[in-house]
Design an enzyme around this catalytic site. Sequence first.
Site, PDB file in Angstrom:
ATOM      1  N   GLN A  25      19.151   8.077  38.177  1.00  0.00           N
ATOM      2  CA  GLN A  25      19.140   6.924  37.408  1.00  0.00           C
ATOM      3  C   GLN A  25      17.350   6.487  38.184  1.00  0.00           C
ATOM      4  O   GLN A  25      17.052   6.156  39.098  1.00  0.00           O
ATOM      5  CB  GLN A  25      19.886   5.619  37.525  1.00  0.00           C
ATOM      6  N   ASP A  32      18.076  -5.523  14.782  1.00  0.00           N
ATOM      7  CA  ASP A  32      17.156  -4.330  15.071  1.00  0.00           C
ATOM      8  C   ASP A  32      17.974  -3.586  13.938  1.00  0.00           C
ATOM      9  O   ASP A  32      18.157  -3.515  13.097  1.00  0.00           O
ATOM     10  CB  ASP A  32      17.283  -3.721  16.058  1.00  0.00           C
ATOM     11  N   HIS A  56      14.558   2.790  16.451  1.00  0.00           N
ATOM     12  CA  HIS A  56      14.138   1.786  17.945  1.00  0.00           C
ATOM     13  C   HIS A  56      15.161   0.744  18.191  1.00  0.00           C
ATOM     14  O   HIS A  56      14.553   0.109  19.547  1.00  0.00           O
ATOM     15  CB  HIS A  56      13.592   1.031  16.737  1.00  0.00           C
ATOM     16  N   VAL A  74      18.476   5.379  33.000  1.00  0.00           N
ATOM     17  CA  VAL A  74      17.170   4.219  33.164  1.00  0.00           C
ATOM     18  C   VAL A  74      18.233   3.213  33.174  1.00  0.00           C
ATOM     19  O   VAL A  74      19.467   3.098  32.635  1.00  0.00           O
ATOM     20  CB  VAL A  74      16.770   3.971  31.861  1.00  0.00           C
ATOM     21  N   ASN A  98       1.978  -5.547  16.594  1.00  0.00           N
ATOM     22  CA  ASN A  98       1.311  -4.657  16.727  1.00  0.00           C
ATOM     23  C   ASN A  98      -0.278  -4.668  16.503  1.00  0.00           C
ATOM     24  O   ASN A  98      -0.510  -4.024  15.877  1.00  0.00           O
ATOM     25  CB  ASN A  98       1.985  -3.062  17.169  1.00  0.00           C
ATOM     26  N   ALA A 139       7.988 -14.495  15.188  1.00  0.00           N
ATOM     27  CA  ALA A 139       7.098 -14.530  16.659  1.00  0.00           C
ATOM     28  C   ALA A 139       6.782 -15.824  16.974  1.00  0.00           C
ATOM     29  O   ALA A 139       6.877 -17.081  17.042  1.00  0.00           O
ATOM     30  CB  ALA A 139       6.360 -13.164  16.666  1.00  0.00           C
ATOM     31  N   SER A 190       7.496  -4.789  20.645  1.00  0.00           N
ATOM     32  CA  SER A 190       8.792  -4.621  20.491  1.00  0.00           C
ATOM     33  C   SER A 190       9.683  -3.602  22.506  1.00  0.00           C
ATOM     34  O   SER A 190      10.349  -4.614  22.000  1.00  0.00           O
ATOM     35  CB  SER A 190       9.216  -3.456  19.618  1.00  0.00           C
TER      36      SER A 190
END
Length: 376
Positions: A99, A129, A163, A180, A254, A269, A321
Amino acid sequence: MKRLLVAFMTVCLFFSVFAISASADSVGKQDREEYLVMFDGKAEKGLLNAFGVSDSEILHEYDLLPVYQLSLTKQQARGLQNHPQIKYVEADAEVKKSQTTPYGVPQVQATDVHQYGYFGQGVRVAVLDTGIDANHSDLNVYGGHSVFSNWPESSPYYDGDGHGTHVAGTVAALNNSIGVLGVAPSARLYAVKVLDSNGNGSYSGIAQGIEWSVNNGMDIINMSLGGSQHSSILQAYSDYAYNQGVLLVAAAGNSGNASGTGDSVNFPAKYNSVMAVAAVDWNNNRASFSSTGPTVEIAAPGVNIQSTFPGNTYRSLNGTSMASPHVAGVAALLMHYQPGYTNAQVRSVLNNSAKPLGNSNHFGNGLVQAFDAFVY
Ligand SMILES: [Ca+2]
């Protein structure tokens, strides 16, 4: 009558002998395992043959040391182990795919609290999402909802964009031997699909997703999404969820420029009830795309973030994100450690324990820090 009984017993016996020999044969094959055997001194193949090891069971003969890779029964392995000319007999260990820990996980000090047993157990995180690919073997998805009615967009577990699956992995990719590691690998992921396979959605859909999250007892809502238009309804929904005790975390956007000037923080946000997360790289430098402005509240890694992707794959992506789910994950860790904290307390501790990085329009209070939040 007696004759019949004898005949019957013979048949039984025949079948049972047959069955025993068949099973013994298959057990014998299964019992063979691969071993590495090292001689004490010169290698002698003749000794192996004496233990009943045939040439086909010699899988490899090494050059530099007197070592053989062998297919052996346990009995053969034990016999060789006790022989004075044999130095070592070891079962060949499988080397598993390991991992990877994406750099952002230690950068937000998640690994520092993992070692004390805090992985975000039981904390519910709604990922508003593009859905989450629930078939990914590095993710556990506990539930979800889609605001779309057309198939396959109506399934929250179908992510035609990738995403949402990526964001989910940063929050809670499983602590196992593959892929991961997420920031809070034992947090409970909920797929709340408010964006379609092209990554498009509407404020009405986000409001529906927030409503579902409140109704279903979510602790945290992550919104790695946003728009440049203010919506009074979206603000009302964000405020409502916050007043109901939900912590709302969102990507700042972004839309930043290289010099980091101007107010470019997106909605939702930008609302007071939502934590706006800016993006930094592995050196805590501001990502040039990261939106700036007085409503930036906190920062997290968002450059070259490796995470889960649909189809059991992994990808590196950039964006605020990717920063937002680091903060959602750290909040989940803190909620696990301090289950009595309200959403406002969690928010205040995360802000007060963040590592200051300079210009608050760029970084807000600074880099989110799990361990420092625990000891604050
Ligand atoms: Ca993993």
